[in-house]
Design an enzyme around this catalytic site. Structure first.
Site, short mmCIF file in Angstrom:
data_model
loop_
_atom_site.label_atom_id
_atom_site.label_comp_id
_atom_site.label_asym_id
_atom_site.label_seq_id
_atom_site.Cartn_x
_atom_site.Cartn_y
_atom_site.Cartn_z
N LYS A 187 0.80 -1.24 0.00
CA LYS A 187 0.00 0.00 0.00
C LYS A 187 0.82 1.28 0.00
O LYS A 187 0.31 2.36 0.30
CB LYS A 187 -1.01 0.05 1.17
CG LYS A 187 -1.84 -1.18 1.37
CD LYS A 187 -2.36 -1.78 0.10
CE LYS A 187 -3.45 -0.96 -0.57
NZ LYS A 187 -3.83 -1.60 -1.88
N HIS A 204 6.78 -7.44 -2.28
CA HIS A 204 6.62 -6.80 -0.97
C HIS A 204 7.61 -7.39 0.03
O HIS A 204 7.55 -7.07 1.23
CB HIS A 204 5.20 -7.00 -0.42
CG HIS A 204 4.14 -6.30 -1.20
ND1 HIS A 204 4.27 -5.01 -1.66
CD2 HIS A 204 2.89 -6.68 -1.57
CE1 HIS A 204 3.16 -4.65 -2.30
NE2 HIS A 204 2.31 -5.65 -2.26
N SER A 261 -4.24 2.82 4.70
CA SER A 261 -4.50 2.20 3.41
C SER A 261 -4.52 0.67 3.53
O SER A 261 -5.37 0.00 2.93
CB SER A 261 -3.44 2.65 2.40
OG SER A 261 -3.72 2.15 1.12
P1 A3P Z 1 -5.15 4.76 -0.52
O1 A3P Z 1 -5.73 3.51 0.05
O2 A3P Z 1 -4.62 5.67 0.54
O3 A3P Z 1 -6.07 5.46 -1.45
P2 A3P Z 1 -0.39 -0.21 -3.62
O4 A3P Z 1 -0.45 -0.05 -5.09
O5 A3P Z 1 0.98 -0.27 -3.06
O6 A3P Z 1 -1.28 -1.30 -3.15
O7 A3P Z 1 -0.93 1.16 -2.98
C1 A3P Z 1 -2.27 1.52 -3.10
C2 A3P Z 1 -2.41 2.94 -2.59
O8 A3P Z 1 -1.85 3.83 -3.56
C3 A3P Z 1 -3.86 3.35 -2.42
O9 A3P Z 1 -3.86 4.35 -1.40
C4 A3P Z 1 -4.14 3.93 -3.80
O10 A3P Z 1 -5.26 4.79 -3.85
C5 A3P Z 1 -2.86 4.70 -4.04
N1 A3P Z 1 -2.62 5.00 -5.44
C6 A3P Z 1 -2.69 4.17 -6.50
N2 A3P Z 1 -2.45 4.81 -7.65
C7 A3P Z 1 -2.24 6.10 -7.32
C8 A3P Z 1 -1.94 7.28 -8.06
N3 A3P Z 1 -1.85 7.25 -9.39
N4 A3P Z 1 -1.79 8.44 -7.38
C9 A3P Z 1 -1.89 8.48 -6.04
N5 A3P Z 1 -2.16 7.41 -5.28
C10 A3P Z 1 -2.33 6.22 -5.92
#
Ligand code: A3P
Length: 290
Positions: free
Chosen positions: A42, A103, A133
């Site tokens: 996340k 991860h 998140s």
């Molecule tokens: P939130 O849950 O705070 O919205 P991962 O890809 O490591 O699983 O992380 C997911 C997190 O990154 C989520 O955070 C998601 O909304 C955010 N995220 C994904 N794409 C994004 C982007 N283009 N810009 C900003 N945040 C992004």
């Protein structure tokens, strides 16, 4: 569907199918052209995967659109029940340069990545937003352990009792090796603040020649709003009951500072005191607000 229990591998709690297959993952021998994107869950993995894929394809979405993100940049340690292919199966079928997601904490990353001097991009996100998140993600992802109530979840996070282990050890582990292992260490908050600057940094680290116009296009294509609507990036391809996006969308908020909507004053005090202890020698410039 089962929520997988956690099983320790060399002291790190991993979801059971990953733990059971860990020796196979550990034996993985990467190609020297492989690019590894490593994160605590996340922290901005999917965002970075999309940026790197577009950079490698000079911003050409058609060249990237061979499938959803999980196929374009496979998840190294994922062993899904058949017929869903494992990350290693997907990687075997891909031609270089491959983008690989993990991860795993640094000590569990297969040695071949370091021996072959692969490019490794680490993305870190401040603890509080990362925790928030992860909490929402574990509610909607029915392969992850049940997160339980928020109050207890904070405790589990502080003790490192979540899948892939301690956030604190994870971010410190990669931070300490930046120079020795030539890691590009990015911050989610920097990417939010100035995505163009950070895409440029990735481009330089990967030694790519991409024009400023293409960089601008990649920034646009990887904005939260565009990615949220992109079926190849927003995980809508993972069906219920594995991901239930009606509980919480994968592209949930994409902000810095959402933690303030979750912590009570007393929770914040306990968390901050513990953070001081766990991070005191680390000196990693995390920002929780912008
Ligand atoms: P939130 O849950 O705070 O919205 P991962 O890809 O490591 O699983 O992380 C997911 C997190 O990154 C989520 O955070 C998601 O909304 C955010 N995220 C994904 N794409 C994004 C982007 N283009 N810009 C900003 N945040 C992004």
């Amino acid at each position: 569907l089962i929520r997988f229990p956690l099983k320790n591998v060399r002291g790190i709690p991993l979801m059971e199918p990953i733990a059971q297959n860990f020796e196979t993952v550990w034996a993985f021998c990467p190609d020297s052209t492989d690019i590894l994107i490593a994160t605590y869950p996340k922290a901005g993995t999917t965002w970075t995967q999309e940026i790197v894929d577009l950079l490698l394809h000079n911003g050409d979405t058609e060249a990237c659109r061979r499938g959803p993100i999980t196929m374009r940049s496979p998840f190294l340690e994922i062993f899904s029940p058949p017929p869903i292919p494992s990350g290693l199966d997907l990687l075997c079928k891909m031609s270089p340069p491959r983008i690989i997601k993990t991860h795993l904490p640094i000590q569990l990353v297969p040695e071949g990545f370091w021996e072959n001097k692969c490019k490794v991009i680490y993305v870190a996100r401040n603890a509080k937003d990362n925790l928030v998140s992860y909490f929402h993600f574990e509610k909607m992802n029915f392969t992850q352990p049940e997160p339980g109530p928020w109050e207890n979840y904070i405790q589990k996070f502080m003790r490192g009792e979540l899948a892939w282990g301690s956030w604190y050890d994870h971010v410190k582990g990669y931070w300490e090796e930046i120079e020795k292992r030539n890691i590009l260490y990015l911050f989610y908050e920097d990417m939010k603040e100035n995505p163009q600057r950070e895409v440029e940094r990735i481009k330089q680290y990967l030694d790519l020649s991409v024009t400023d116009d293409v960089i601008a296009r990649i920034v646009e294509l990887t904005s939260f709003e565009v990615m949220k609507k992109n079926p190849m990036a927003n995980y809508s391809f993972i069906p219920k009951p594995v991901f239930d996006q009606s509980i919480s969308p994968f592209m949930r908020k994409g902000e810095v500072g959402d933690w303030a909507n979750h912590f009570s004053a007393s929770q914040l005090k306990i968390f901050d005191e513990d953070y001081e202890q766990q991070m005191k020698m680390a000196n990693i410039p995390f920002r929780t607000n912008m």
